[in-house]
Enzyme design. Structure first.
Site, PDB file in Angstrom:
ATOM      1  N   CYS A 126      13.642  10.468   6.874  1.00 29.64           N
ATOM      2  CA  CYS A 126      13.656   9.932   8.232  1.00 29.64           C
ATOM      3  C   CYS A 126      15.032  10.052   8.871  1.00 29.64           C
ATOM      4  O   CYS A 126      15.149  10.236  10.077  1.00 29.64           O
ATOM      5  CB  CYS A 126      13.187   8.489   8.239  1.00 29.64           C
ATOM      6  SG  CYS A 126      13.963   7.509   6.970  1.00 29.64           S
ATOM      7  N   GLU A 176      10.544   0.702  10.151  1.00 30.48           N
ATOM      8  CA  GLU A 176      11.536   1.749   9.887  1.00 30.48           C
ATOM      9  C   GLU A 176      10.827   3.061  10.151  1.00 30.48           C
ATOM     10  O   GLU A 176       9.962   3.466   9.375  1.00 30.48           O
ATOM     11  CB  GLU A 176      12.038   1.617   8.444  1.00 30.48           C
ATOM     12  CG  GLU A 176      13.380   2.277   8.234  1.00 30.48           C
ATOM     13  CD  GLU A 176      13.235   3.702   7.781  1.00 30.48           C
ATOM     14  OE1 GLU A 176      13.218   4.587   8.666  1.00 30.48           O
ATOM     15  OE2 GLU A 176      13.125   3.924   6.580  1.00 30.48           O
ATOM     16  N   GLU A 224      10.543  15.086  15.562  1.00 30.28           N
ATOM     17  CA  GLU A 224      10.836  15.010  14.131  1.00 30.28           C
ATOM     18  C   GLU A 224       9.969  16.050  13.413  1.00 30.28           C
ATOM     19  O   GLU A 224       8.742  15.960  13.438  1.00 30.28           O
ATOM     20  CB  GLU A 224      10.507  13.599  13.629  1.00 30.28           C
ATOM     21  CG  GLU A 224      10.877  13.395  12.181  1.00 30.28           C
ATOM     22  CD  GLU A 224      10.616  11.965  11.693  1.00 30.28           C
ATOM     23  OE1 GLU A 224       9.524  11.439  11.952  1.00 30.28           O
ATOM     24  OE2 GLU A 224      11.527  11.406  11.057  1.00 30.28           O
ATOM     25  N   LYS A 283       0.844  -1.201   0.000  1.00 25.86           N
ATOM     26  CA  LYS A 283       0.000   0.000   0.000  1.00 25.86           C
ATOM     27  C   LYS A 283       0.877   1.248   0.000  1.00 25.86           C
ATOM     28  O   LYS A 283       1.590   1.532   0.958  1.00 25.86           O
ATOM     29  CB  LYS A 283      -0.924   0.058   1.211  1.00 25.86           C
ATOM     30  CG  LYS A 283      -1.940   1.181   1.012  1.00 25.86           C
ATOM     31  CD  LYS A 283      -2.574   1.659   2.291  1.00 25.86           C
ATOM     32  CE  LYS A 283      -1.789   2.710   3.014  1.00 25.86           C
ATOM     33  NZ  LYS A 283      -1.677   4.021   2.373  1.00 25.86           N
TER      34      LYS A 283
HETATM   35  P1  NDP Z   1       2.131   7.669   8.685  1.00 25.13           P
HETATM   36  O1  NDP Z   1       2.995   6.872   9.570  1.00 25.13           O
HETATM   37  O2  NDP Z   1       0.721   7.907   9.069  1.00 25.13           O
HETATM   38  O3  NDP Z   1       2.093   7.038   7.226  1.00 25.13           O
HETATM   39  C1  NDP Z   1       2.934   6.022   6.723  1.00 25.13           C
HETATM   40  C2  NDP Z   1       2.098   4.979   5.967  1.00 25.13           C
HETATM   41  O4  NDP Z   1       1.294   4.244   6.891  1.00 25.13           O
HETATM   42  C3  NDP Z   1       1.125   5.558   4.964  1.00 25.13           C
HETATM   43  O5  NDP Z   1       1.016   4.693   3.863  1.00 25.13           O
HETATM   44  C4  NDP Z   1      -0.151   5.622   5.778  1.00 25.13           C
HETATM   45  O6  NDP Z   1      -1.297   5.711   4.984  1.00 25.13           O
HETATM   46  C5  NDP Z   1      -0.083   4.303   6.510  1.00 25.13           C
HETATM   47  N1  NDP Z   1      -0.901   4.197   7.714  1.00 25.13           N
HETATM   48  C6  NDP Z   1      -1.423   5.191   8.476  1.00 25.13           C
HETATM   49  N2  NDP Z   1      -2.105   4.677   9.519  1.00 25.13           N
HETATM   50  C7  NDP Z   1      -2.016   3.321   9.426  1.00 25.13           C
HETATM   51  C8  NDP Z   1      -2.501   2.230  10.208  1.00 25.13           C
HETATM   52  N3  NDP Z   1      -3.213   2.430  11.308  1.00 25.13           N
HETATM   53  N4  NDP Z   1      -2.221   0.969   9.821  1.00 25.13           N
HETATM   54  C9  NDP Z   1      -1.474   0.746   8.724  1.00 25.13           C
HETATM   55  N5  NDP Z   1      -0.991   1.734   7.940  1.00 25.13           N
HETATM   56  C10 NDP Z   1      -1.248   3.012   8.285  1.00 25.13           C
HETATM   57  O7  NDP Z   1       2.846   9.054   8.413  1.00 25.13           O
HETATM   58  P2  NDP Z   1       2.147  10.412   7.946  1.00 25.13           P
HETATM   59  O8  NDP Z   1       2.083  10.403   6.496  1.00 25.13           O
HETATM   60  O9  NDP Z   1       0.850  10.659   8.662  1.00 25.13           O
HETATM   61  O10 NDP Z   1       3.196  11.477   8.477  1.00 25.13           O
HETATM   62  C11 NDP Z   1       3.151  11.914   9.833  1.00 25.13           C
HETATM   63  C12 NDP Z   1       4.535  12.111  10.351  1.00 25.13           C
HETATM   64  O11 NDP Z   1       5.233  10.891  10.355  1.00 25.13           O
HETATM   65  C13 NDP Z   1       5.400  13.028   9.521  1.00 25.13           C
HETATM   66  O12 NDP Z   1       5.201  14.350   9.840  1.00 25.13           O
HETATM   67  C14 NDP Z   1       6.772  12.546   9.845  1.00 25.13           C
HETATM   68  O13 NDP Z   1       7.228  13.165  11.009  1.00 25.13           O
HETATM   69  C15 NDP Z   1       6.589  11.084  10.091  1.00 25.13           C
HETATM   70  N6  NDP Z   1       6.977  10.245   8.934  1.00 25.13           N
HETATM   71  C16 NDP Z   1       8.134   9.565   9.012  1.00 25.13           C
HETATM   72  C17 NDP Z   1       8.552   8.804   7.945  1.00 25.13           C
HETATM   73  C18 NDP Z   1       9.821   8.053   7.995  1.00 25.13           C
HETATM   74  O14 NDP Z   1      10.284   7.574   6.982  1.00 25.13           O
HETATM   75  N7  NDP Z   1      10.397   7.888   9.141  1.00 25.13           N
HETATM   76  C19 NDP Z   1       7.791   8.733   6.699  1.00 25.13           C
HETATM   77  C20 NDP Z   1       6.541   9.455   6.742  1.00 25.13           C
HETATM   78  C21 NDP Z   1       6.180  10.187   7.819  1.00 25.13           C
HETATM   79  P3  NDP Z   1      -1.734   7.120   4.349  1.00 25.13           P
HETATM   80  O15 NDP Z   1      -0.581   8.032   4.351  1.00 25.13           O
HETATM   81  O16 NDP Z   1      -2.131   6.745   3.017  1.00 25.13           O
HETATM   82  O17 NDP Z   1      -2.851   7.606   5.213  1.00 25.13           O
END
Ligand code: NDP
Length: 490
Positions: free
Chosen positions: A303, A269, A400, A195
Site C-alpha cells: 500500500c 488503512e 494504485e 477474517k
Molecule cells: P479488498 O479491499 O477487496 O480486500 C481487502 C479485504 O476486505 C479482504 O479480506 C476482502 O475479502 C475483504 N472485503 C471485500 N469486500 C468486503 C466488504 N464488503 N466488507 C468487508 N470486507 C470486505 O481488496 P482486493 O483484494 O479486492 O484488491 C483490490 C485492490 O485493492 C488491489 O488491486 C489494490 O489496489 C487494493 N488493495 C490495497 C491494499 C492496501 O493495503 N492498501 C491491500 C489489498 C488490496 P476477500 O479478499 O477475501 O474477498
C-alpha cells in the site's frame, strides 16, 4: 581498468547467474482442509461450503478453507464476547505473558510460516523469511510490553478495552497484517474476530494452531475464512464494537458507510500512490536500491509502495540508466528460491488489473521499459516495469496499480516536487533522497503523507506509527498510537 557499458552489462549478467537454491518444504504440513477457529478450537462450518486456496506460482491447490456464512460469524462473535468478560479482567501481566508466548512460537515456527506465506501468496521466500515473519513476531513482542503499562501510556485517562474487535485484512502481508491487528487489540484487553483474505488464508490457520499451542483462553482470538461477504458479516455484526480494516479504498468507503451511526470505532488503512523523490544531490547508487525496494518489493503489492518516482531533471538521465541496469539484474521466478527477487502476482484477478493499467499507460502515450526476463509457463507473473514520458493526468500516475510498475516523472524545483507529490487523492507515504538534512525536514513538513522516509524506503518497526491521510484512511497502527483505537479513555 574502466569497463565499457557493454562489458559491464555482460559482467553483470555473468555475476548474477545463480544456481537454484529452493527452500525445503518437506517440514511444512499444510492440511488438505481447514475448519474455522472459534472458541479455542477448530470447528466445522455451518455453511458447509469450502473453496480452494492455490499457489499463484504453480496454480496448484494447496488446501481448502471454509467460506463462512452469517451463522458462522455470529458464533465467532459470541465466542469473542464471552471471552471478553474474563480476558478484559485478567491481570495485565498475564495477558502480556500470552502475547510473549505467541511471539516466541512465531519465532520457533518461522521457517514453516515463511514457506506457507510464500506458497499461498507468491512472495519471495527471502522476503517472508526476513521481513514478514520476524516483523510479525516483533509486533507481538512489542505489544506484550505495553499490556501492563497502559496506565503509563495514557496517564490519568483510565484506559479501558472496547469489547470485540472485527478485523478484516488483505492478501499482501497476510501474517504481518494479522499481527498489526491482533497484537494491540489483545494487549489492550479486547477479543477479536479476524477474517483473512480469500487468496491467503493459510498463515492465519497456522496462527490458529499457535494460539492453541500458547493455550490462549478460548474465544480470545477467532478466525473466520471467506471472501468479501464474510468480511461484511464481521464488520456489520451488532456486537462488534470496533472495526479495523486494511484493503482497497473502495471497500474501505463501503465499510465506513455501512457502520455510520452505529457508534463502532473504525480505523481504515487503505491504498496509496506514494512519491519517491530524488534530488540531484542524492547518492544515486543508494537511491537506485531504495527505488527498487520501494516498488519491486513484494511485486509492488504494497500500500505504501513508492510507485511514482519524482526525479530532479538534472539527474534524470544517469539515474534512469542506473535504474534500468539494476532492473536487468532482478531475478523473477520460483518464489521458494532463496535468490528470487520478484515472485508471483498474488492472483489472476490482480494480474489482470495490472495488465489493464499498463495497457492504459501505453495507450495514453507513456514509454514502457521492461528488462528481458523469462516468464514461467504456469502461474501469474509480471516483469518489473517502468514507465517514462508520464504525464500527471495518466491513470498510471494516479491510480494504485499494486504491481511491479513504476511511473517516472521529473521536477525542477523543490516546490514543484512538493506540488507533484501531493497531487494525489492518497496520502500514505513518501520518500525523500537528498544529501541535505535541512531539505529532508523542509520536505517532510510539506508532504501530506502519514510516513516520510528519508534516504531509505519501506522501513517498518513495531514502535513507529503507520497510517494515512485523505483516501489512504485514518487511524494509526504501530507504536503507542496503535493502542488508541482499541481503548476508551476518560
Ligand atoms: P479488498 O479491499 O477487496 O480486500 C481487502 C479485504 O476486505 C479482504 O479480506 C476482502 O475479502 C475483504 N472485503 C471485500 N469486500 C468486503 C466488504 N464488503 N466488507 C468487508 N470486507 C470486505 O481488496 P482486493 O483484494 O479486492 O484488491 C483490490 C485492490 O485493492 C488491489 O488491486 C489494490 O489496489 C487494493 N488493495 C490495497 C491494499 C492496501 O493495503 N492498501 C491491500 C489489498 C488490496 P476477500 O479478499 O477475501 O474477498
Amino acid at each position: 581498468m574502466a569497463l565499457t557499458k557493454k562489458q559491464s552489462d555482460a559482467l553483470a549478467k555473468q555475476v548474477f547467474e545463480y544456481a537454484p537454491a529452493p527452500e525445503a518444504i518437506d517440514h511444512v504440513k499444510i492440511q488438505p482442509r481447514y475448519g474455522l477457529y472459534i472458541g479455542g478450537k477448530m470447528v466445522a462450518a455451518h455453511s458447509k461450503k469450502h473453496f480452494p486456496t492455490i499457489n499463484p506460482a504453480t496454480e496448484k491447490t494447496l488446501s481448502e478453507v471454509v467460506e463462512a456464512d452469517e451463522v458462522d460469524v455470529d458464533r465467532a462473535v459470541k465466542a469473542a464476547s464471552k471471552a471478553f468478560e474474563s480476558w478484559s479482567h485478567l491481570s495485565a501481566s498475564r495477558r502480556a505473558r500470552y502475547l510473549f508466548r505467541i511471539s516466541r512460537l512465531l519465532q520457533e515456527r518461522s521457517r514453516e510460516l515463511a514457506v506457507v506465506e510464500t506458497m499461498d501468496g507468491g512472495k519471495p521466500i527471502k522476503e517472508s523469511r526476513d521481513v514478514d515473519i520476524p516483523l510479525s513476531a516483533a509486533h507481538f513482542f512489542y505489544y506484550a510490553g505495553w499490556a501492563d503499562k497502559l496506565e503509563w501510556a495514557f496517564p490519568n485517562r483510565k484506559p479501558r478495552p472496547l469489547g470485540v474487535a472485527g478485523q478484516v485484512i488483505p492478501w499482501n502481508f497476510p501474517l504481518l497484517m494479522l499481527a498489526w491487528k491482533i497484537a494491540p487489540a489483545l494487549a489492550a484487553g479486547n477479543t477479536v474476530v479476524l477474517k483473512p483474505a480469500e487468496t491467503t488464508p493459510l498463515s492465519a490457520m497456522v496462527f490458529a494452531e499457535i494460539c492453541m499451542q500458547a493455550e490462549l483462553p478460548p474465544g480470545v482470538v477467532n478466525i473466520v475464512t471467506g471472501a468479501g461477504k464474510t468480511g461484511s458479516f464481521v464488520v456489520s455484526h451488532p456486537d462488534v464494537k470496533k472495526v479495523a480494516f486494511t484493503g482497497s479504498t473502495e471497500v474501505g468507503k463501503m465499510i465506513q458507510r455501512s457502520i455510520a451511526g452505529t457508534g463502532k470505532k473504525l480505523t481504515l488503512e487503505l491504498g496509496g500512490k506514494a512519491a519517491n523523490i530524488v534530488f540531484e544531490d542524492a547518492p544515486l547508487d543508494q537511491a537506485v536500491e531504495g527505488i527498487v525496494n520501494g516498488i519491486y518489493f513484494n511485486q509492488g503489492h504494497v500500500c505504501c509502495a513508492g510507485s511514482r518516482l519524482l526525479v530532479q531533471e538534472s539527474i534524470a538521465e544517469p539515474l534512469l540508466e542506473k535504474l534500468k541496469r539494476r532492473l536487468s539484474t532482478l531475478r523473477l521466478g520460483d518464489p521458494l528460491d532463496k535468490n528470487t527477487d520478484i515472485g508471483a502476482i498474488n492472483s489472476r484477478a490482480q494480474l489482470e488489473k495490472i495488465q489493464g493499467l499498463v495497457e492504459s499507460g501505453i495507450e495514453e502515450g507513456a514509454e514502457l521499459y521492461q528488462p528481458e526476463c523469462v516468464i514461467p509457463e504456469r502461474g501469474f507473473w509480471f516483469p518489473p516495469s517502468l514507465f517514462t514520458n508520464v504525464s500527471q493526468s495518466y491513470r498510471i500516475a494516479r491510480e494504485e496499480i499494486f504491481g511491479p510498475v513504476l511511473s517516472v516523472l521529473t521536477f525542477r524545483t523543490p516546490n514543484e516536487a512538493v506540488e507533484k507529490a501531493n497531487n494525489t487523492p492518497y496520502g500514505l507515504s513518501a520518500g525523500v533522497w537528498t544529501d541535505k538534512g535541512s531539505r529532508i525536514l523542509w520536505m517532510a513538513e510539506r508532504m501530506r503523507a502519514g510516513v516520510v522516509w528519508a534516504n531509505t524506503f519501506n522501513r517498518f518497526d513495531p514502535t513507529s506509527p503507520f497510517g494515512g491521510y485523505k483516501e489512504s484512511g485514518f487511524g494509526r497502527e504501530g507504536g503507542v498510537h496503535g493502542l488508541l483505537p482499541y481503548l476508551e479513555l476518560n
